[in-house]
Design an enzyme around this catalytic site. Structure first.
Site, PDB file in Angstrom:
ATOM      1  N   ASP A 128     -29.056 -21.599  42.439  1.00  0.00           N
ATOM      2  CA  ASP A 128     -28.337 -20.779  43.572  1.00  0.00           C
ATOM      3  C   ASP A 128     -28.945 -19.102  43.289  1.00  0.00           C
ATOM      4  OD1 ASP A 128     -27.420 -20.851  45.973  1.00  0.00           O
ATOM      5  OD2 ASP A 128     -25.060 -20.546  45.153  1.00  0.00           O
ATOM      6  N   GLU A 160     -34.189 -18.261  53.086  1.00  0.00           N
ATOM      7  CA  GLU A 160     -32.575 -18.250  53.639  1.00  0.00           C
ATOM      8  C   GLU A 160     -33.948 -17.321  54.681  1.00  0.00           C
ATOM      9  OE1 GLU A 160     -29.198 -16.912  52.318  1.00  0.00           O
ATOM     10  OE2 GLU A 160     -29.485 -14.883  52.994  1.00  0.00           O
ATOM     11  N   HIS A 194     -20.636 -13.923  52.432  1.00  0.00           N
ATOM     12  CA  HIS A 194     -20.275 -14.633  50.746  1.00  0.00           C
ATOM     13  C   HIS A 194     -18.558 -13.277  50.413  1.00  0.00           C
ATOM     14  CE1 HIS A 194     -24.307 -14.957  50.349  1.00  0.00           C
ATOM     15  NE2 HIS A 194     -24.287 -15.957  49.529  1.00  0.00           N
ATOM     16  N   HIS A 227     -24.173 -20.115  53.555  1.00  0.00           N
ATOM     17  CA  HIS A 227     -23.389 -19.890  52.279  1.00  0.00           C
ATOM     18  C   HIS A 227     -22.004 -18.827  53.305  1.00  0.00           C
ATOM     19  CE1 HIS A 227     -27.204 -20.092  49.871  1.00  0.00           C
ATOM     20  NE2 HIS A 227     -27.260 -20.830  50.156  1.00  0.00           N
ATOM     21  N   GLY A 228     -21.616 -18.762  52.161  1.00  0.00           N
ATOM     22  CA  GLY A 228     -20.125 -17.926  52.624  1.00  0.00           C
ATOM     23  C   GLY A 228     -19.389 -18.532  52.912  1.00  0.00           C
ATOM     24  N   ASN A 263     -22.335 -24.029  51.182  1.00  0.00           N
ATOM     25  CA  ASN A 263     -21.926 -23.280  50.216  1.00  0.00           C
ATOM     26  C   ASN A 263     -20.457 -22.714  49.769  1.00  0.00           C
ATOM     27  OD1 ASN A 263     -24.700 -24.191  49.613  1.00  0.00           O
ATOM     28  ND2 ASN A 263     -25.341 -22.073  48.728  1.00  0.00           N
TER      29      ASN A 263
HETATM   30  P1  13P Z   1     -18.106 -17.992  48.968  1.00  0.00           P
HETATM   31  O1  13P Z   1     -17.634 -17.612  47.810  1.00  0.00           O
HETATM   32  O2  13P Z   1     -17.959 -17.314  50.031  1.00  0.00           O
HETATM   33  O3  13P Z   1     -17.792 -18.911  49.162  1.00  0.00           O
HETATM   34  O4  13P Z   1     -19.857 -18.531  49.014  1.00  0.00           O
HETATM   35  C1  13P Z   1     -20.491 -18.528  48.452  1.00  0.00           C
HETATM   36  C2  13P Z   1     -21.640 -18.790  48.245  1.00  0.00           C
HETATM   37  O5  13P Z   1     -22.050 -18.973  49.856  1.00  0.00           O
HETATM   38  C3  13P Z   1     -22.547 -19.452  47.094  1.00  0.00           C
HETATM   39  O6  13P Z   1     -24.659 -19.423  47.178  1.00  0.00           O
END
Ligand code: 13P
Length: 392
Positions: A82, A134, A181, A209-210, A231
């Site tokens: 990642d 990305e 994130h 992501h996030g 993610n």
């Molecule tokens: P979060 O920690 O906000 O859930 O995001 C995780 C992420 O995107 C890892 O690549």
């Protein structure tokens, strides 16, 4: 052995309107928690290894546990590096056992992001591995708190996304539509109209992501508009932390095993809820049936050298070859050895473990192979047998 091609897994999710969860694995509790949830929900799952782990000495050790866990699972599992930032870490991730890599060059200007992503795609695809790129920038919550992101969001532009996907050949695309994130105070506002346009423009699985901090309704909308991979991590560290604090309150003098005893289940319960919400629960059997199993290939070479050749010379050649081949993308391990039988035939062997059949095929055309096999090994071998095996 349900280590599964991530591109196949995500295409299945994309076509059938659900999303696969990708969870960071930072230690054994996370590994066990994620896999336990996937088994309970019968869900395909992605184990995410953040590039930051590569800095730690224990990266290869952790990867060995992750690969073992993935192979033991009875549900389809993919292992993805990642937020990889360059070719070197992408190669190292595949060498350690990842069968997918994310190349995150999203902080770079567009043309550099394109160039960097494309070169990683060429290398990774030649090794059989899937690539996530990305476009746009998903910022991180400031380290001093969750009031606002540390940097500005750069939203993904649908027209740029189309060109980016066509020119790089990525298998899935992480997009920026308002997520961040980490955990913000308050719910992020998502631009679903933008997501819809990106989805129509690119027609490949999209990645968010996030995932932490989004509402159930937001997740449903993401999945309905092409998001096939989510993610999700900070929420898992939060439930793990809460579990430890609760144990501490109940057992102020608790030992380490006592204080951490609830962590695995806390992680697993949180993930189970997400897997059901995102629709990946119950999909394991179809995915196993329709998607390619990820299989490593081992090439075994037995060889003999002239009777009068000094063993030290053979050993020196082995070491040189090991060093050269170990750096080749797609080669996971190189082992050499000598026969234990005094009167043995084929006194020496090589075992080269490739990440996949594609990696084995790619290797044959590599300068490192031509240099070593044709210029070093063959000239000293009086007899040489080479066989490729699928690892079972
Ligand atoms: P979060 O920690 O906000 O859930 O995001 C995780 C992420 O995107 C890892 O690549």
């Amino acid at each position: 052995m349900p280590l599964t091609h991530m591109a196949d897994m995500l295409n299945h999710a994309y076509r059938h309107g659900y999303a696969v969860g990708a969870f960071n694995v930072s230690n054994f509790d996370f590994l066990e928690g994620v896999l336990a949830a996937a088994e309970t929900c019968r869900a395909p799952v992605i184990l995410n290894i953040p590039e930051s782990h590569l800095k730690h000495d224990n990266f290869e050790m952790l990867m060995a546990a992750i690969v073992t866990g993935a192979r033991r699972a009875t549900v389809p599992v993919a292992i993805s590096l990642d937020h990889g930032t360059n070719m070197e870490t992408a190669v190292r991730g595949i060498k350690a056992g990842c069968n997918a890599v994310m190349i995150d060059a999203s902080a770079l200007p567009l043309d550099e992001n394109l160039r960097c992503t494309k070169t990683v795609v060429e290398m990774a695809h030649a090794c059989g591995a899937a690539v996530e790129g990305e476009l746009g920038y998903v910022p991180w919550v400031a380290s001093d708190g969750g009031e606002k992101p540390a940097e500005e969001i750069a939203y993904t532009l649908p027209a740029e996304a189309k060109a980016f996907v066509e020119r790089t050949g990525v298998d899935c695309l992480a997009v920026s539509i308002g997520t961040i994130h980490g955990l913000l105070h308050g719910t992020p506002k998502l631009d679903i109209t933008r997501l819809n346009k990106i989805n129509e423009a690119v027609g490949i699985p999209l990645v968010i992501h996030g995932g932490t901090g989004l509402t159930d309704d937001q997740f449903r909308k993401l999945v309905a508009h092409g998001v096939a991979k989510i993610n999700y991590y900070t929420a898992l560290t939060d439930v793990a932390g809460t579990s430890i604090r609760t144990q501490l309150q109940n057992h102020p003098n608790g030992s380490y095993p006592q204080l951490t005893s609830g962590v695995r289940d806390a992680i697993s319960n949180q993930i189970e809820r997400m897997m059901r919400l995102w629709g990946s629960g119950g999909r394991a059997a179809e995915v196993l049936q329709r998607c390619r199993v990820w299989q490593e290939v081992e090439q075994i070479a037995f060889y003999e050298v002239p009777e009068n050749m000094d063993e030290a010379q053979v050993v020196a050649i082995m070491h040189r070859g090991q060093a050269a081949l170990s750096a080749t993308p797609g080669i996971r391990k190189v082992r050499t050895g000598k026969s234990q039988q005094p009167d043995g035939h084929y006194r020496y062997y090589w075992i080269i473990r490739f990440a996949s059949q594609e990696a084995a095929d790619r290797y044959r055309a590599q300068p490192s192979h031509l240099q070593f096999a044709d210029k070093t090994l063959r000239p000293i071998s009086t007899e040489l047998h080479t066989i490729d095996y699928i690892a079972i």
